[in-house]
Design an enzyme around this catalytic site. Structure first.
Site, short mmCIF file in Angstrom:
data_model
loop_
_atom_site.label_atom_id
_atom_site.label_comp_id
_atom_site.label_asym_id
_atom_site.label_seq_id
_atom_site.Cartn_x
_atom_site.Cartn_y
_atom_site.Cartn_z
N LYS A 81 -9.53 6.42 -5.53
CA LYS A 81 -10.23 7.41 -6.34
C LYS A 81 -11.56 7.82 -5.71
O LYS A 81 -11.97 8.98 -5.77
CB LYS A 81 -10.45 6.84 -7.75
CG LYS A 81 -9.16 6.63 -8.54
CD LYS A 81 -9.42 5.99 -9.89
CE LYS A 81 -8.11 5.82 -10.66
NZ LYS A 81 -8.31 5.16 -11.97
N SER A 115 -6.53 5.76 -17.58
CA SER A 115 -7.82 5.87 -16.89
C SER A 115 -8.57 7.16 -17.20
O SER A 115 -9.73 7.30 -16.81
CB SER A 115 -7.62 5.73 -15.38
OG SER A 115 -6.83 6.79 -14.88
N GLY A 144 0.83 -1.20 0.00
CA GLY A 144 0.00 0.00 0.00
C GLY A 144 0.86 1.24 0.00
O GLY A 144 2.10 1.16 0.00
N PRO A 145 0.26 2.42 0.01
CA PRO A 145 1.03 3.67 -0.04
C PRO A 145 1.90 3.84 1.19
O PRO A 145 1.69 3.18 2.21
CB PRO A 145 -0.07 4.75 -0.11
CG PRO A 145 -1.32 4.04 -0.48
CD PRO A 145 -1.19 2.65 0.02
N PRO A 146 2.88 4.75 1.12
CA PRO A 146 3.73 5.00 2.30
C PRO A 146 2.93 5.61 3.44
O PRO A 146 2.00 6.38 3.23
CB PRO A 146 4.77 6.00 1.77
CG PRO A 146 4.72 5.89 0.28
CD PRO A 146 3.32 5.51 -0.06
N GLY A 147 3.29 5.24 4.68
CA GLY A 147 2.73 5.88 5.85
C GLY A 147 1.39 5.35 6.31
O GLY A 147 0.76 5.97 7.17
N VAL A 148 0.93 4.20 5.79
CA VAL A 148 -0.38 3.68 6.21
C VAL A 148 -0.25 2.70 7.37
O VAL A 148 -1.25 2.16 7.83
CB VAL A 148 -1.11 3.00 5.03
CG1 VAL A 148 -1.47 4.02 3.97
CG2 VAL A 148 -0.27 1.87 4.43
N GLY A 149 0.98 2.44 7.84
CA GLY A 149 1.16 1.62 9.04
C GLY A 149 1.50 0.17 8.78
O GLY A 149 1.22 -0.69 9.63
N LYS A 150 2.12 -0.14 7.64
CA LYS A 150 2.43 -1.54 7.33
C LYS A 150 3.47 -2.10 8.31
O LYS A 150 3.31 -3.19 8.85
CB LYS A 150 2.94 -1.65 5.88
CG LYS A 150 1.93 -1.20 4.84
CD LYS A 150 2.46 -1.41 3.44
CE LYS A 150 3.65 -0.52 3.13
NZ LYS A 150 3.30 0.91 3.13
N THR A 151 4.56 -1.37 8.50
CA THR A 151 5.63 -1.86 9.36
C THR A 151 5.20 -1.91 10.82
O THR A 151 5.49 -2.88 11.53
CB THR A 151 6.89 -0.97 9.21
OG1 THR A 151 7.26 -0.91 7.83
CG2 THR A 151 8.04 -1.53 10.01
#
Length: 816
Positions: A748, A705, A378-385
């Protein structure tokens, strides 16, 4: 067998010492049988032994000896050629006679061959029965042989030749005698050319030289070079012997010192006994135990001062540090795990469900040993780590992380072989040593940024063994050189863009998308997690009265951040509270307690970003599209305008990529093809230039798109019809007018909600993507699914014209 000379030809040479020149004047026929030579060049007047192996060559030398026949000798360009043709032989050779054939005890046959005169091979015919050549004798310049300058050159050559023989160990006293007693000048020169160890190309070059003065000068240069090489070899040998003597002396002294210490009753640390004691506590299988004790025996045989001792010691120490069979007890409690995940992270329903599924399987089947490999993207900063840390806490496992961003060396994964200087195990093994258990939660961070196919191998391919449940039960590290079981490890990879992950690696992981947050979710995350952490870092943990109101957080999110995650939001909160603390230290009071939107702007300054807002439908040719970016979704405006001109011209601006330009051309051609159905006057295309622009020209834009958005924009501009209010759209188009599905639907939709959009046009095939999205994200939106561009235009364009529509006028000449 190869037709090559004996290793030491000097012992076989019958030196021709007289002044008889008959051997140089033997009549040569125009057609001769050819004896191909491997790695050997024969010179006129010289006798050399030839080991004969080919049946055709053996038959030739026997016929030549019995019939006193002159033959031709020619050197092969490649010694591996079994049936040489003309292209396989050097063009210059030497006519020769066979003096004697010797049958050796090992079954081989050797022929003594004497060279006569140089020849040129004009035509060559080769068959399995032998080789025949049409030859032309070459006349050498013998008249220079009696010049005084050549005598001086000959003596210099003799001295250098003796100097070289003295430095080399391959020559005997008999060889020196031959050099000293050779009186015939031509023979002496050719003898030296034959027996000095030069390359075949260099000897052929000497044979081509018709002037004996030039041949002697060239040979002198070669001998000088060989003398330099011989001196270097002798120096290296001498230095090597000195080093060996020094090591033997050191070893002898160390042994004496060891004996003296034993006599004095002094004790030293016994590394071997320490290793054996540690090994008794290890839970390893018989194969690993066998390897360990074998390597331990090697250590016991080494001198402690030897460089290899430290290498062996390091290897055994790492084997003992590894957590063989050491695991932590999983906390198999679904309620506890769910509480931990919900406490640390807001949302992320799908990810949490997958972790709870894994835990449920472990509860049901405690013997389940197949490793689980997830990939959160997912995008950076969404809390994956940070989510991975919560998973480790929920399962009561140790947590370890390896960052793979920019990794370009395969040895970083599999390690180096222990024989290399500075060798060490790979990151997998080192991380397990660091964490101390064989079942941690192992995070492979930024796996999409690993480098592929470098000069140092392919790290992504090395990860295949790590992330394959069928293989990682016996992971092989090059340094360790024994198998280690990784099946109990819970591997979780993180990535921003799965398209950059190699396909074989992607197939081995279960993909779980971690989407960006809507504004409401960001507000909750800020209130529950970010604001308390930032206040604690700034020393405001006890100041509970200072906090953001919900409108202030929304104002901060919408006007000071533009991202899918919350990393930038945390930075802005940190910046806000730092300024609050600075004001307190200066004035001993806080500027505000309950933070409101106007307070945010007063402390942080003017907003960094302006929120994308729907701009209405008052203008023809302006349509709202939806786009996906690395920081989430955004809306973009497609603007089309017409201007009087020569026509047939389409201008595209806004820093568009190739794919987006192609979408504009497809939309243009479709509108032309369906002009009558759409009510477009075809004369417009001949009298007006068309311009499509996408605002924010400094930002690169690409992708398919925006296809239906461009088609709607063109149709609106050409018909001056109004576009439906609060409408946005996204979809790819084809030349036939089909609408194709696109990705990034959730991002989107979030962008559309932020901008105040109420209706969205999507491809019919994107319906399944909408059905998978939580209702929370869909509130206030109506979706219209289409299959063709005409479906889009029939819904998007109203029959009503815009205020003050453009009046089209046409050139009468073109009209006629």
């Amino acid at each position: 067998m190869n037709d090559i000379p004996n290793k030491n030809p000097f012992s076989f040479v019958a030196a021709f010492k007289g002044d008889d020149s008959d051997i140089y004047n033997v009549p040569i026929e125009s057609e001769l049988s050819v004896l191909p030579l491997r790695d050997t060049v024969l010179f006129p007047g010289v006798i050399i032994p030839i080991a004969v192996g080919r049946e055709s060559s053996l038959d030739l030398v026997r016929r030549a000896q019995n019939g006193n026949i002159v033959i031709a000798t020619a050197t092969q360009r490649s010694p591996e050629t079994e049936l040489p043709f003309k292209r396989d032989l050097y063009e210059i050779g030497v006519a020769a006679v066979v003096l004697r054939i010797m049958e050796l005890s090992d079954g081989t046959c050797t022929a003594l061959v004497q060279g006569l005169t140089p020849i040129h091979l004009d035509e060559v015919q080769t068959s399995y029965h032998g080789t025949i050549a049409t030859v032309t004798p070459l006349k050498e310049n013998y008249y220079e042989m009696d010049e005084a300058s050549f005598d001086l050159l000959k003596e210099t050559l003799r001295e250098r030749l003796l100097e070289y023989i003295k430095l080399s160990e391959d020559f005997s006293d008999e060889d020196i005698t031959v050099i000293n007693t050779a009186s015939d000048l031509r023979y002496f020169l050719n003898y030296a050319c034959t027996n000095i160890p030069l390359s075949v190309e260099e000897k052929i070059g000497l044979l081509r030289e018709k002037s004996h003065v030039n041949r002697a000068a060239q040979l002198l240069r070669y001998i000088s070079r060989e003398i330099q090489f011989a001196q270097m070899r002798n120096d290296i040998k001498k230095k090597t012997q000195e080093d060996i003597d020094y090591q033997q002396r050191q070893y002898f002294l160390q042994q004496q010192l060891h004996n003296i210490q034993e006599q004095l009753g002094e004790t030293t640390d016994n590394d071997s006994e320490k290793f054996r004691a540690r090994a008794m506590l290890k839970k390893w299988d018989e194969e690993v135990k066998k390897v360990f004790y074998k390597e331990l025996q090697k250590l016991e045989r080494l001198n402690t001062q030897s460089p290899d001792y430290q290498v062996q010691y390091n290897y055994l120490d790492i084997m003992l540090q590894l957590p063989w069979g050491v695991t932590t007890q999983d906390k198999l409690n679904l309620n506890y795990a769910e509480r931990v995940l919900n406490r640390d992270h807001y949302g992320m329903k799908e990810v949490k469900e997958r972790i709870l599924e894994h835990l449920a399987v472990r509860i049901m089947n405690s013997h389940e040993s197949r490793s689980t490999i997830l990939c959160l993207y997912g995008p950076p900063g969404v809390g994956k780590t940070s989510l991975c840390k919560s998973i480790a806490t929920a399962l009561n496992r140790k947590y370890v992380r390896a960052s793979l961003g920019g990794l370009h060396d395969e040895a970083e994964i599999r390690g180096h072989r222990k024989t290399y200087v500075g060798a060490m195990p790979g990151r997998i093994i080192k991380s397990l040593i660091k964490v101390g258990t064989s079942n941690p939660v192992f995070v492979l961070d930024e796996i999409d940024k690993i480098t592929e196919r470098t000069l140092n191998g392919d790290p992504s391919s090395a990860l295949l063994e790590v992330l394959d449940p069928e293989q990682n039960t016996a992971f092989h590290d090059n340094f360790l050189d024994v198998d280690f079981d990784l099946s109990k490890v819970l591997f979780i990879a993180t990535a921003n863009n799965v398209s950059q992950i190699p396909r074989p690696l992607l197939d081995r992981m279960e993909l779980i998308e971690v989407n960006g947050y809507i504004t409401e979710e960001k507000i909750e995350i800020a209130r529950r997690h970010l604001e308390p952490r930032v206040k604690e870092n700034c020393g405001l943990k006890d100041r509970r009265t200072i906090k953001f109101t919900k409108p202030a957080l929304e104002f901060l999110i919408e006007n000071y951040t533009r991202e899918s995650g919350v990393r930038g939001l945390e930075k802005e909160l940190d910046r806000f509270y730092r300024r609050m603390v600075l004001h307190y230290e200066r004035h001993m009071t806080f500027p505000v307690e309950k933070v409101k939107p106007e307070d945010v702007q007063q402390i942080l300054g003017k907003p960094k970003y302006s929120r994308d807002i729907y701009q209405g439908n008052k203008f023809a040719g302006v349509v709202t599209g939806l786009a996906w970016t690395s920081v989430g979704g955004e809306i973009l405006f497609i603007e089309s305008s017409l201007s009087r001109g020569k026509g047939q011209k389409l201008t595209l601006t806004g820093n568009l990529g190739d794919v987006m330009k192609e979408s504009a051309m497809l939309a243009m051609e479709f509108i032309k093809a369906h002009a009558e159905e759409l009510g477009v006057d075809l004369r417009i295309f001949d009298n007006y230039n068309i311009h499509i622009h996408v605002p924010e020209g400094a930002v690169p834009k690409d992708g398919p798109s925006a296809g239906i958005t461009m088609a709607t924009s063109l149709a609106s501009a050409l018909t001056q019809r109004r576009v439906r209010d609060h409408l946005a759209m996204t979809g790819e188009i084809t030349l036939r007018g089909k609408v194709l599905p696109v990705g990034g639907i959730k991002e989107k939709i979030l962008a559309a909600k932020r901008a105040g959009i109420t209706d969205i046009i999507l491809c019919q095939d994107n319906r399944k993507d909408i059905e998978e999205i939580d209702d929370l994200y869909l509130r206030g939106l109506t979706f219209h699914y289409v299959e063709t561009i005409l479906d889009v235009l029939h819904y998007a364009l109203l029959q009503e014209l815009i205020p003050h529509p453009m009046q089209f006028t046409f050139d009468e000449e073109k009209k006629e």
